[in-house]
Design a protein around this motif. Sequence first.
Motif, PDB file in Angstrom:
ATOM      1  N   LYS A  71     -14.812  12.889   1.035  1.00  0.00           N
ATOM      2  CA  LYS A  71     -13.160  13.024   0.569  1.00  0.00           C
ATOM      3  C   LYS A  71     -12.585  11.680   1.397  1.00  0.00           C
ATOM      4  N   HIS A  72     -12.834  11.588   2.819  1.00  0.00           N
ATOM      5  CA  HIS A  72     -12.209  10.609   3.453  1.00  0.00           C
ATOM      6  C   HIS A  72     -12.569   9.325   2.750  1.00  0.00           C
ATOM      7  N   MET A  73     -13.613   9.022   2.281  1.00  0.00           N
ATOM      8  CA  MET A  73     -13.957   7.721   1.656  1.00  0.00           C
ATOM      9  C   MET A  73     -13.194   7.506   0.487  1.00  0.00           C
ATOM     10  N   VAL A  74     -13.048   8.464  -0.166  1.00  0.00           N
ATOM     11  CA  VAL A  74     -12.103   8.440  -1.572  1.00  0.00           C
ATOM     12  C   VAL A  74     -10.805   8.150  -1.078  1.00  0.00           C
ATOM     13  N   PHE A  75     -10.144   8.877   0.094  1.00  0.00           N
ATOM     14  CA  PHE A  75      -8.748   8.652   0.412  1.00  0.00           C
ATOM     15  C   PHE A  75      -8.590   7.341   1.095  1.00  0.00           C
ATOM     16  N   PHE A  76      -9.586   6.775   1.704  1.00  0.00           N
ATOM     17  CA  PHE A  76      -9.564   5.364   2.029  1.00  0.00           C
ATOM     18  C   PHE A  76      -9.347   4.083   1.074  1.00  0.00           C
ATOM     19  N   VAL A  77      -9.867   4.601  -0.127  1.00  0.00           N
ATOM     20  CA  VAL A  77      -9.885   3.746  -1.181  1.00  0.00           C
ATOM     21  C   VAL A  77      -8.517   3.939  -1.867  1.00  0.00           C
ATOM     22  N   LEU A  78      -7.889   5.162  -1.858  1.00  0.00           N
ATOM     23  CA  LEU A  78      -6.647   5.413  -2.276  1.00  0.00           C
ATOM     24  C   LEU A  78      -5.755   4.737  -1.365  1.00  0.00           C
ATOM     25  N   VAL A  79      -5.668   4.758  -0.257  1.00  0.00           N
ATOM     26  CA  VAL A  79      -4.814   4.255   0.614  1.00  0.00           C
ATOM     27  C   VAL A  79      -4.857   2.800   0.500  1.00  0.00           C
ATOM     28  N   TYR A  80      -5.946   2.075   0.473  1.00  0.00           N
ATOM     29  CA  TYR A  80      -5.853   0.847  -0.002  1.00  0.00           C
ATOM     30  C   TYR A  80      -5.479   0.255  -1.184  1.00  0.00           C
ATOM     31  N   GLY A  81      -5.591   1.037  -2.243  1.00  0.00           N
ATOM     32  CA  GLY A  81      -4.952   0.670  -3.559  1.00  0.00           C
ATOM     33  C   GLY A  81      -3.261   0.957  -3.455  1.00  0.00           C
ATOM     34  N   THR A  82      -2.957   1.999  -2.480  1.00  0.00           N
ATOM     35  CA  THR A  82      -1.605   2.096  -2.317  1.00  0.00           C
ATOM     36  C   THR A  82      -0.815   0.899  -1.690  1.00  0.00           C
ATOM     37  N   VAL A  83      -1.490   0.398  -0.618  1.00  0.00           N
ATOM     38  CA  VAL A  83      -0.990  -1.039   0.122  1.00  0.00           C
ATOM     39  C   VAL A  83      -0.779  -2.028  -1.058  1.00  0.00           C
ATOM     40  N   ILE A  84      -1.859  -2.117  -1.834  1.00  0.00           N
ATOM     41  CA  ILE A  84      -1.905  -3.164  -2.751  1.00  0.00           C
ATOM     42  C   ILE A  84      -1.003  -3.058  -3.794  1.00  0.00           C
ATOM     43  N   CYS A  85      -0.607  -1.687  -4.044  1.00  0.00           N
ATOM     44  CA  CYS A  85       0.653  -1.294  -5.093  1.00  0.00           C
ATOM     45  C   CYS A  85       2.009  -1.860  -4.461  1.00  0.00           C
ATOM     46  N   GLY A  86       2.200  -1.330  -3.211  1.00  0.00           N
ATOM     47  CA  GLY A  86       3.410  -1.713  -2.543  1.00  0.00           C
ATOM     48  C   GLY A  86       3.605  -3.174  -2.379  1.00  0.00           C
ATOM     49  N   ALA A  87       2.419  -4.005  -2.140  1.00  0.00           N
ATOM     50  CA  ALA A  87       2.496  -5.455  -2.004  1.00  0.00           C
ATOM     51  C   ALA A  87       2.819  -6.284  -3.184  1.00  0.00           C
ATOM     52  N   LEU A  88       2.690  -5.983  -4.441  1.00  0.00           N
ATOM     53  CA  LEU A  88       2.865  -6.565  -5.658  1.00  0.00           C
ATOM     54  C   LEU A  88       4.160  -6.862  -5.847  1.00  0.00           C
ATOM     55  N   GLY A  89       5.297  -5.959  -5.744  1.00  0.00           N
ATOM     56  CA  GLY A  89       6.495  -6.355  -5.985  1.00  0.00           C
ATOM     57  C   GLY A  89       7.128  -7.388  -4.947  1.00  0.00           C
ATOM     58  N   PRO A  90       7.146  -7.460  -3.875  1.00  0.00           N
ATOM     59  CA  PRO A  90       7.768  -8.741  -2.958  1.00  0.00           C
ATOM     60  C   PRO A  90       6.808  -9.753  -2.599  1.00  0.00           C
ATOM     61  N   LEU A  91       5.591  -9.757  -3.465  1.00  0.00           N
ATOM     62  CA  LEU A  91       4.833 -10.991  -3.255  1.00  0.00           C
ATOM     63  C   LEU A  91       5.196 -12.095  -2.913  1.00  0.00           C
ATOM     64  N   VAL A  92       5.976 -12.592  -3.675  1.00  0.00           N
ATOM     65  CA  VAL A  92       6.733 -14.093  -3.454  1.00  0.00           C
ATOM     66  C   VAL A  92       8.295 -14.069  -3.330  1.00  0.00           C
TER      67      VAL A  92
END
Length: 543
Positions: A71-92
């Motif tokens: 469960k924690h392994m899946v959650f780690f991937v989900l959190v990493y993906g969430t950071v990616i999601c947040g980063a895309l908008g203000p990237l430049v």
Amino acid sequence: MGLGILEDKHLEHVPGTSIFSDDPNAAAQAAYEGIDLSLLKHGTGKNAHVVLVPQPSDDPNDPLNWPQWKKHMVFFVLVYGTVICGALGPLVSADIVGLAVEFNVSIQAMSRALGSALVAALAVATVIWTAISIKIGKRPVFLISTIIMMVGSVMSAYSKNYNTLLGSRIIQGAGQSVLEFLVGASINDIYFTHERGIPVAAWNLALLNGINITPPIAGQVIQHLGWRWTFKIFAIANAILFVLQFFCMPETTFLRSEPELLGGSGNSKENQDTSSFEKHGDSKLESSQPVYRRKTYSQDLAIWNGIYPTQASFLKLLWRPIESIASPIVLWAGLIYGVAITWLVLLATSVSQIFSAPPYNFDSGQVGLTYMGPFIGAALAALISGPLTDFLARYLSARNKGTFEPEFRLPLVIFYAIFGSMAFFGWGISANVQDPWIGPVIFFALANFGITLGASGSIAYVVDAHRRSAEIAMGGVILFKNIFSVIITLFINDWLVARGVLSAFCTVGGVILFTTLLTIPMYIYGKRARSWIHRSMKLDNDE
């Protein structure tokens, strides 16, 4: 009338209203009303006294039955993906002025490419991906969307003209949408109710700080390597995400039926068709309890797990997030949460313009560093929002003779009204008189602090008020937010130029005060609204 909340005249028990209790089994008592809790499955170890909500099946392949490390392994991937999601908008966003010069377009046109196009694609894709994920599961949707986002990032990195950059942002938005709405549903798939507190808080913190920590990092990349490298690095981050999703994130969608769970054995016909057990032996054994086999690791890696049966058609599934906007609570939350997030976009757009011009003359790296204030403000708000929400629920329920109403989440919006309006009025005044940089940055941090608290309160209210249709309701809130963001970002820069920083941001402060004042009638009439939603909209019909 409980603490100013009007009683409903139609339903004796309005969905969302419950007896407040610090008992860890309070959720089970609400979910399985009328059932002897001793007959249900309990946790293990220190949680042996906790009734599991939702009730897991007997199948070891049920995500609720996975070992904690999985469960924690899946959650780690989900959190990493969430950071990616947040980063895309203000990237430049730290170099929007430089990009406009390079592509020989106005700042408004560049804002449309970087913001409006992204959000518009995200809004449309959210509706489509929602329906697709219900029919074919979450795993293929996550994998496909990550590839789409990676392709869009590579296009941006090598774009030679404005139209290519615009098209690449549309592609990125189509991929990004999945990471915005499907992570919460995946957390619910793998964790029991009593386990979700920390994962949900970590998820929200990852999204907010993915947004706020990106500009300082991206600013340094832009300054030393150029803006194209931000997209190249982002594409690499997406490639890593895809690998993690493929090898570490099995399908989390699983069908289980209430008769099986409450009866302790046996499967409904629907589950027999879709679960992963096998029966062996003679007919006598087959007529008794089924024998389950745990999937192998290679079987877990299967991308296609068939089409999941639903009572609602695909077109109906497409319509539901749109339909949910008619819910008074979703509409109110859209105005609070959606408008608040959009104002952050306005701030991010103005930051580059203000600090890259005299008297500040910041380069892209220095502009990016101004986001450290918002990063700290959002982090502090995320850390205190959970305890503060729980305290309000406990205190007001005690004042209400032990009865909890979802409207007890709404006082949290007061902090947004105070800090949010103060921040935008202050930003407008401070930037207009060209105060030292620390002044606008403090107001930038206050805006994120207030908005985070307001968003937490509004989302908690939506979830509590739509207990059995929370994912559909949240889909409506996100859809409303995206539509509003598209409209605003289309003319943000022209508005700033025409009206000036002082007028524009004082107007925003006034809008914040107006929208937050709508919380008062929402608090008073919220219980009646919940009754009407349950009786008329039927969003909680079983799929």
